[in-house]
Scaffold this motif. Structure first.
Motif, PDB file in Angstrom:
ATOM      1  N   VAL A  57      17.192 -26.986 -31.912  1.00 20.19           N
ATOM      2  CA  VAL A  57      18.653 -27.080 -31.894  1.00 20.19           C
ATOM      3  C   VAL A  57      19.277 -25.881 -32.596  1.00 20.19           C
ATOM      4  CG1 VAL A  57      20.636 -28.442 -32.672  1.00 20.19           C
ATOM      5  CG2 VAL A  57      18.643 -29.591 -31.707  1.00 20.19           C
ATOM      6  N   THR A 105      24.036 -32.488 -29.641  1.00 23.87           N
ATOM      7  CA  THR A 105      23.426 -31.774 -28.522  1.00 23.87           C
ATOM      8  C   THR A 105      24.201 -31.959 -27.218  1.00 23.87           C
ATOM      9  OG1 THR A 105      21.936 -33.606 -27.974  1.00 23.87           O
ATOM     10  CG2 THR A 105      21.126 -31.957 -29.533  1.00 23.87           C
ATOM     11  N   TYR A 108      26.089 -28.922 -25.966  1.00 24.18           N
ATOM     12  CA  TYR A 108      25.352 -27.723 -25.587  1.00 24.18           C
ATOM     13  C   TYR A 108      24.527 -27.996 -24.320  1.00 24.18           C
ATOM     14  CZ  TYR A 108      26.726 -26.233 -30.205  1.00 24.18           C
ATOM     15  OH  TYR A 108      27.470 -25.901 -31.301  1.00 24.18           O
ATOM     16  N   LEU A 111      21.124 -26.440 -24.084  1.00 21.82           N
ATOM     17  CA  LEU A 111      20.131 -27.093 -24.938  1.00 21.82           C
ATOM     18  C   LEU A 111      19.603 -28.360 -24.248  1.00 21.82           C
ATOM     19  CD1 LEU A 111      18.561 -27.506 -27.577  1.00 21.82           C
ATOM     20  CD2 LEU A 111      20.598 -28.607 -28.518  1.00 21.82           C
ATOM     21  N   PHE A 117      13.091 -28.978 -25.655  1.00 26.40           N
ATOM     22  CA  PHE A 117      13.971 -29.916 -26.349  1.00 26.40           C
ATOM     23  C   PHE A 117      13.914 -31.295 -25.696  1.00 26.40           C
ATOM     24  CE2 PHE A 117      18.041 -32.084 -26.879  1.00 26.40           C
ATOM     25  CZ  PHE A 117      18.028 -32.238 -28.251  1.00 26.40           C
ATOM     26  N   GLN A 121      12.906 -34.560 -27.612  1.00 28.70           N
ATOM     27  CA  GLN A 121      13.867 -35.656 -27.669  1.00 28.70           C
ATOM     28  C   GLN A 121      13.245 -36.949 -27.136  1.00 28.70           C
ATOM     29  OE1 GLN A 121      17.407 -35.116 -25.281  1.00 28.70           O
ATOM     30  NE2 GLN A 121      18.614 -36.380 -26.659  1.00 28.70           N
TER      31      GLN A 121
END
Length: 183
Positions: A57, A105, A108, A111, A117, A121
């Protein structure tokens, strides 16, 4: 003569009751400890994932340092907790900080599209689900143990051998508040 046999039989029954109740209390206490250890296993996994998520992040949200710092601070608070009660409180703070991180998040899109990511996640969400399940099973185990300690006649044996009730894993007051979603 029969009354002596009766007294001996009564004493043996009492001794067998004490032994079986004591053994049952030990088994229940050990189950509580085992379930707490299972929560620890999942929390360790979460701790291992958090730095990877935070670093991912950071690359996209450089100006969101406060949220990232709160996650690290909450993680460190949990790691330094010395009692089960402190761990429960710190876990609530960490869960709250992680929720804010994932809410961040959403701002973004690049992202959210990052494969690394997404994988982190998903792993963290899976771990959170396992933690929730472990908490529930832990609380069920504590309930059985505490009931055995408090119900008659096993409470006599529990008091005699100094068995203490265990603490439930409860949500903190912050976790009980309604979630505020802001756009």
């Amino acid at each position: 003569m029969w009354w002596i046999i009766g007294i001996i039989a009564f004493v043996l029954i009492i001794i067998l009751f004490i032994i079986s109740t004591y053994n049952r209390l030990v088994v229940l206490r050990n189950r509580v400890r085992d379930q707490w250890a299972q929560i620890d296993v999942q929390l360790k996994r979460r701790f291992d994932l958090i730095p990877n998520v935070v670093n991912t992040v950071k690359g996209y949200a450089k100006h969101e340092s406060e949220t990232l710092e709160n996650v690290i601070k909450a993680r460190n608070t949990f790691m330094s907790a010395s009692t089960k009660e402190d761990e429960i409180k710190a876990d609530g703070e960490l869960t709250n900080a992680i929720s804010k991180l994932f809410a961040l998040t959403e701002s973004y899109p690049e992202l959210k599209a990052n494969e690394n990511f997404i994988k982190l996640q998903d792993e963290l969400k899976e771990t959170e689900n396992k933690i929730a399940s472990s908490r529930q099973f832990y609380n069920d185990t504590v309930l059985n143990y505490n009931n055995k300690i408090e119900l008659f006649p096993s409470n006599i044996v529990a008091a005699l051998f100094h068995f203490k009730s265990e603490t439930f894993f409860e949500a903190s007051s912050k976790e009980r508040e309604n979630v505020k979603v802001e756009f």
